[in-house]
Write a protein that holds these residues in place. Sequence first.
Motif, PDB file in Angstrom:
ATOM      1  N   LEU A   5     -30.918  16.076 -10.785  1.00  0.00           N
ATOM      2  CA  LEU A   5     -29.533  15.980 -10.360  1.00  0.00           C
ATOM      3  C   LEU A   5     -29.153  17.247  -9.615  1.00  0.00           C
ATOM      4  O   LEU A   5     -29.637  18.340  -9.914  1.00  0.00           O
ATOM      5  CB  LEU A   5     -28.623  15.799 -11.579  1.00  0.00           C
ATOM      6  CG  LEU A   5     -28.836  14.506 -12.375  1.00  0.00           C
ATOM      7  CD1 LEU A   5     -27.978  14.522 -13.625  1.00  0.00           C
ATOM      8  CD2 LEU A   5     -28.517  13.287 -11.536  1.00  0.00           C
ATOM      9  N   SER A 187     -26.597   9.672 -10.962  1.00  0.00           N
ATOM     10  CA  SER A 187     -25.989  10.211  -9.743  1.00  0.00           C
ATOM     11  C   SER A 187     -24.533   9.774  -9.633  1.00  0.00           C
ATOM     12  O   SER A 187     -23.663  10.550  -9.226  1.00  0.00           O
ATOM     13  CB  SER A 187     -26.777   9.753  -8.513  1.00  0.00           C
ATOM     14  OG  SER A 187     -28.090  10.272  -8.532  1.00  0.00           O
ATOM     15  N   GLU A 190     -22.493  11.717 -12.206  1.00  0.00           N
ATOM     16  CA  GLU A 190     -22.293  13.080 -11.717  1.00  0.00           C
ATOM     17  C   GLU A 190     -21.200  13.124 -10.656  1.00  0.00           C
ATOM     18  O   GLU A 190     -20.314  13.985 -10.681  1.00  0.00           O
ATOM     19  CB  GLU A 190     -23.596  13.624 -11.136  1.00  0.00           C
ATOM     20  CG  GLU A 190     -23.473  15.048 -10.604  1.00  0.00           C
ATOM     21  CD  GLU A 190     -24.727  15.508  -9.890  1.00  0.00           C
ATOM     22  OE1 GLU A 190     -25.021  16.711  -9.951  1.00  0.00           O
ATOM     23  OE2 GLU A 190     -25.403  14.669  -9.266  1.00  0.00           O
TER      24      GLU A 190
END
Length: 218
Positions: A5, A187, A190
């Motif tokens: 990440l 993703s 995040e």
Amino acid sequence: MSNQLTNQNEPLKILVFSASLRKTSLNTVLAKLAAEVIESIGGKVDFANMNEFDCPSFNQDMEGSSHPKGAEELNRRMLASDAFVIASPEYNGSMPGLLKNSIDWVSRFRPQPFNERHALLMSASPSMGGGNKALWSLRMPLEHLGARVFPDMFSLAMAHKAFTPEGKIIDETLAKRFGSNIIAFMSLVEAAKNYPCIKKAWVEFLGEQTDAATDRVE
């Protein structure tokens, strides 16, 4: 898994659990594999067992100043996480009753912890369907409660023959898809945590309006 990440802040905290009480559950194997992938790309996993969240049958007459210990534990760990992953078995074409029961209990907390929290659903089953019907039945109450359920669910068919003794998925194509699915989910989590504009995009993806009067995720 090499796709780290990009976020340089604190690691994403992900609650991961199998919705089975069985010690040798295929879904527990799948949940553990998901936890490994999440940690390999920089996430922080809180791995739980379903027996920690088990509750007596939901009964509003039992509501009062306290909730069942299992509901309190699930609520606490949900609130401490950025997102959650559930590996659910399929019982008679639906999710396990004990999972729905726990969701019903936890939905009574305020603030309600499913709202705005991202979820990834997966299943493993000896059947050719891979337990997919359980995931569709599980989506409904979670989305009703405001959870942002990731569109791509993962179902592992013939799961009793799908794992190595070490708990890895044997088929390379399926293993790659499993990992890619988790990376895409992480993703999104995040982005949602660190970039507020993603909220508007998510609500629009669901086909809803984003004005204050109708925005159910405010």
